[in-house]
Write a protein that holds these residues in place. Structure first.
Motif, PDB file in Angstrom:
ATOM      1  N   ALA A   1       1.123  -1.253   0.226  1.00 46.13           N
ATOM      2  CA  ALA A   1       0.200   0.038   0.252  1.00 46.13           C
ATOM      3  C   ALA A   1       1.203   1.352  -0.156  1.00 46.13           C
ATOM      4  CB  ALA A   1      -0.716  -0.351   1.280  1.00 46.13           C
ATOM      5  N   ASN A   2       2.058   1.430   1.094  1.00 47.21           N
ATOM      6  CA  ASN A   2       3.150   2.438   1.123  1.00 47.21           C
ATOM      7  C   ASN A   2       3.649   2.110   0.324  1.00 47.21           C
ATOM      8  OD1 ASN A   2       2.186   3.377   3.842  1.00 47.21           O
ATOM      9  ND2 ASN A   2       2.843   1.705   4.395  1.00 47.21           N
ATOM     10  N   CYS A   3       3.798   1.364  -1.188  1.00 47.31           N
ATOM     11  CA  CYS A   3       4.546   1.360  -2.406  1.00 47.31           C
ATOM     12  C   CYS A   3       3.787   2.137  -3.574  1.00 47.31           C
ATOM     13  CB  CYS A   3       5.034  -0.101  -3.125  1.00 47.31           C
ATOM     14  SG  CYS A   3       6.599  -0.810  -2.121  1.00 47.31           S
ATOM     15  N   GLU A   4       2.306   1.644  -3.643  1.00 45.21           N
ATOM     16  CA  GLU A   4       1.370   2.285  -4.540  1.00 45.21           C
ATOM     17  C   GLU A   4       1.319   4.038  -3.817  1.00 45.21           C
ATOM     18  OE1 GLU A   4      -3.596   1.767  -5.941  1.00 45.21           O
ATOM     19  OE2 GLU A   4      -2.193   0.807  -4.427  1.00 45.21           O
ATOM     20  N   ALA A   5       1.284   4.805  -2.785  1.00 49.78           N
ATOM     21  CA  ALA A   5       1.329   5.389  -2.076  1.00 49.78           C
ATOM     22  C   ALA A   5       2.514   6.762  -3.118  1.00 49.78           C
ATOM     23  CB  ALA A   5       0.813   5.610  -0.766  1.00 49.78           C
ATOM     24  N   ILE A   6       3.877   5.719  -2.522  1.00 50.88           N
ATOM     25  CA  ILE A   6       4.844   7.093  -3.171  1.00 50.88           C
ATOM     26  C   ILE A   6       4.420   6.591  -4.043  1.00 50.88           C
ATOM     27  CG2 ILE A   6       6.687   5.085  -3.579  1.00 50.88           C
ATOM     28  CD1 ILE A   6       8.346   6.510  -1.715  1.00 50.88           C
ATOM     29  N   ALA A   7       4.656   5.971  -5.042  1.00 49.59           N
ATOM     30  CA  ALA A   7       4.460   5.927  -6.959  1.00 49.59           C
ATOM     31  C   ALA A   7       3.179   7.133  -7.313  1.00 49.59           C
ATOM     32  CB  ALA A   7       4.115   4.562  -7.670  1.00 49.59           C
ATOM     33  N   GLY A   8       2.220   7.413  -6.971  1.00 48.70           N
ATOM     34  CA  GLY A   8       1.016   8.204  -7.028  1.00 48.70           C
ATOM     35  C   GLY A   8       1.411   9.789  -6.753  1.00 48.70           C
ATOM     36  N   CYS A   9       2.103   9.099  -5.396  1.00 49.03           N
ATOM     37  CA  CYS A   9       2.675  11.443  -5.317  1.00 49.03           C
ATOM     38  C   CYS A   9       3.542  11.668  -5.775  1.00 49.03           C
ATOM     39  CB  CYS A   9       3.391  10.749  -3.419  1.00 49.03           C
ATOM     40  SG  CYS A   9       1.952  10.742  -2.171  1.00 49.03           S
ATOM     41  N   ALA A  10       4.926  10.858  -6.201  1.00 47.96           N
ATOM     42  CA  ALA A  10       6.046  11.017  -7.493  1.00 47.96           C
ATOM     43  C   ALA A  10       4.925  11.523  -8.517  1.00 47.96           C
ATOM     44  CB  ALA A  10       6.751   9.768  -7.814  1.00 47.96           C
ATOM     45  N   LYS A  11       4.068  10.870  -9.068  1.00 52.26           N
ATOM     46  CA  LYS A  11       4.048  11.037 -10.370  1.00 52.26           C
ATOM     47  C   LYS A  11       3.302  12.265  -9.994  1.00 52.26           C
ATOM     48  CE  LYS A  11      -0.327   9.494 -13.511  1.00 52.26           C
ATOM     49  NZ  LYS A  11      -0.765   8.416 -13.953  1.00 52.26           N
ATOM     50  N   SER A  12       2.516  12.933  -8.591  1.00 47.92           N
ATOM     51  CA  SER A  12       1.758  14.343  -9.004  1.00 47.92           C
ATOM     52  C   SER A  12       3.170  15.276  -9.025  1.00 47.92           C
ATOM     53  CB  SER A  12       1.290  14.161  -7.130  1.00 47.92           C
ATOM     54  OG  SER A  12      -0.307  13.178  -7.723  1.00 47.92           O
ATOM     55  N   LEU A  13       4.040  15.489  -7.931  1.00 47.47           N
ATOM     56  CA  LEU A  13       5.197  15.749  -7.655  1.00 47.47           C
ATOM     57  C   LEU A  13       5.962  16.326  -9.510  1.00 47.47           C
ATOM     58  CD1 LEU A  13       6.755  17.593  -6.442  1.00 47.47           C
ATOM     59  CD2 LEU A  13       7.864  15.043  -5.641  1.00 47.47           C
ATOM     60  N   ALA A  14       5.840  14.952 -10.083  1.00 52.00           N
ATOM     61  CA  ALA A  14       6.222  15.132 -11.481  1.00 52.00           C
ATOM     62  C   ALA A  14       5.468  16.353 -11.810  1.00 52.00           C
ATOM     63  CB  ALA A  14       6.952  13.614 -12.695  1.00 52.00           C
ATOM     64  N   SER A  15       4.514  16.184 -12.476  1.00 51.78           N
ATOM     65  CA  SER A  15       3.409  16.954 -12.658  1.00 51.78           C
ATOM     66  C   SER A  15       4.051  18.844 -13.046  1.00 51.78           C
ATOM     67  CB  SER A  15       2.691  16.552 -12.695  1.00 51.78           C
ATOM     68  OG  SER A  15       1.812  16.181 -12.103  1.00 51.78           O
ATOM     69  N   ALA A  16       3.792  18.477 -11.547  1.00 49.54           N
ATOM     70  CA  ALA A  16       4.266  20.230 -10.689  1.00 49.54           C
ATOM     71  C   ALA A  16       5.192  19.962  -9.791  1.00 49.54           C
ATOM     72  CB  ALA A  16       2.844  20.203  -9.854  1.00 49.54           C
ATOM     73  N   PRO A  17       7.046  20.333 -10.189  1.00 49.04           N
ATOM     74  CA  PRO A  17       7.722  19.802  -9.468  1.00 49.04           C
ATOM     75  C   PRO A  17       8.426  20.946  -8.933  1.00 49.04           C
ATOM     76  CG  PRO A  17       8.321  19.788 -11.942  1.00 49.04           C
ATOM     77  CD  PRO A  17       6.956  20.163 -11.730  1.00 49.04           C
ATOM     78  N   LYS A  18       7.832  21.869  -8.343  1.00 49.58           N
ATOM     79  CA  LYS A  18       7.545  22.665  -7.802  1.00 49.58           C
ATOM     80  C   LYS A  18       6.269  23.059  -6.318  1.00 49.58           C
ATOM     81  CE  LYS A  18       9.941  25.882 -11.043  1.00 49.58           C
ATOM     82  NZ  LYS A  18      11.723  25.660  -9.946  1.00 49.58           N
ATOM     83  N   ASN A  19       5.661  22.134  -6.408  1.00 46.76           N
ATOM     84  CA  ASN A  19       4.377  22.547  -5.483  1.00 46.76           C
ATOM     85  C   ASN A  19       4.883  21.755  -4.133  1.00 46.76           C
ATOM     86  OD1 ASN A  19       2.249  22.090  -4.147  1.00 46.76           O
ATOM     87  ND2 ASN A  19       0.985  21.232  -6.471  1.00 46.76           N
ATOM     88  N   PRO A  20       5.245  23.038  -3.527  1.00 47.43           N
ATOM     89  CA  PRO A  20       5.459  21.787  -2.003  1.00 47.43           C
ATOM     90  C   PRO A  20       4.462  20.948  -1.644  1.00 47.43           C
ATOM     91  CG  PRO A  20       5.008  24.480  -1.654  1.00 47.43           C
ATOM     92  CD  PRO A  20       4.863  23.906  -3.155  1.00 47.43           C
ATOM     93  N   THR A  21       3.068  21.365  -1.563  1.00 48.39           N
ATOM     94  CA  THR A  21       2.205  19.954  -1.035  1.00 48.39           C
ATOM     95  C   THR A  21       3.138  18.571  -1.712  1.00 48.39           C
ATOM     96  OG1 THR A  21       0.587  21.782  -1.163  1.00 48.39           O
ATOM     97  CG2 THR A  21      -0.085  19.495  -0.870  1.00 48.39           C
ATOM     98  N   PHE A  22       3.004  19.124  -3.391  1.00 46.66           N
ATOM     99  CA  PHE A  22       3.224  17.342  -3.239  1.00 46.66           C
ATOM    100  C   PHE A  22       4.202  16.898  -3.567  1.00 46.66           C
ATOM    101  CE2 PHE A  22       0.489  18.394  -7.654  1.00 46.66           C
ATOM    102  CZ  PHE A  22      -0.605  17.582  -6.812  1.00 46.66           C
ATOM    103  N   ALA A  23       5.509  17.771  -2.749  1.00 44.88           N
ATOM    104  CA  ALA A  23       6.776  17.364  -2.206  1.00 44.88           C
ATOM    105  C   ALA A  23       6.209  16.826  -0.946  1.00 44.88           C
ATOM    106  CB  ALA A  23       8.127  18.689  -2.233  1.00 44.88           C
ATOM    107  N   ASN A  24       5.701  17.594  -0.387  1.00 46.41           N
ATOM    108  CA  ASN A  24       4.928  17.229   1.225  1.00 46.41           C
ATOM    109  C   ASN A  24       4.901  15.983   1.130  1.00 46.41           C
ATOM    110  OD1 ASN A  24       6.986  19.576   2.842  1.00 46.41           O
ATOM    111  ND2 ASN A  24       5.205  20.466   2.948  1.00 46.41           N
TER     112      ASN A  24
END
Length: 190
Positions: free
Chosen positions: A142-165
């Motif tokens: 479950a955590n692997c799926e979550a980290i992949a989803g977060c990385a995908k979000s951050l890749a789409s908006a690299p400067k977004n601090p919410t996605f980085a957090n």
């Protein structure tokens, strides 16, 4: 009965991968790496759930590998996954364009860790310990799926601090789940 359960588990994992693949046709090439990592995590989850059903039914094969060897494999895999997660977080700060390859590394080492956890579960004859290891492995998927989803979000908006957090928090949860997996596995050691 055991073969039927294993067959159903494999079919479920393949179906999830096909579903994700069919819905990602409109994705960009960059998104495909993230989607593949998410699909891999979902397939690992289906596999672990099948293993859990077998363990709960008393049908899990045991003693395929000595416990000490199984633990060595798990420890090496856990170390690799921990490093891959740290590299992913570091990449987010220094080279966000490399998140795709790094999330692929996380997915690959996560599969190795889940495979090692299954070997540990099979190396112990104690049904309760088997379930504890497999439940910890399920938490990890479950955590692997979550980290992949977060990385995908951050890749789409690299400067977004919410996605980085979100990625940082997801990595922390992954490290915690790795710790929980190792503790469960050590408890399974006779």
């Amino acid at each position: 009965k055991k073969d039927d359960m294993l067959h159903c588990s494999n079919i479920a994992g393949e179906a999830i991968q096909e579903l994700v693949s069919s819905t990602s046709g409109a994705s960009s090439a960059a998104d495909e790496r993230f989607d593949a990592a998410i699909a891999k995590a979902q397939a690992m989850m289906a596999d672990i759930e099948g293993q859990l059903m077998m363990a709960q039914s008393g049908l899990l094969d045991t003693a395929s590998v000595p416990q000490e060897q199984a633990m060595d494999q798990l420890n090496a895999a856990v170390k690799g996954l921990g490093n891959a997660a740290k590299n992913l977080v570091g990449c987010a700060k220094t080279a966000p364009d490399q998140l795709g390859p790094r999330v692929g590394d996380v997915a690959k080492t996560a599969q190795q860790t889940i495979d090692a956890a299954k070997i540990v579960a099979c190396a112990t004859p104690n049904a309760a310990a088997q379930r504890a290891v497999l439940l910890a492995a399920k938490n990890l998927t479950a955590n692997c799926e979550a980290i992949a989803g977060c990385a995908k979000s951050l890749a789409s908006a690299p400067k977004n601090p919410t996605f980085a957090n979100a990625l940082n928090n997801s990595a922390k949860h992954m490290i915690e789940s790795l710790t929980g997996l190792v503790q469960s596995a050590k408890s399974a050691d006779p």
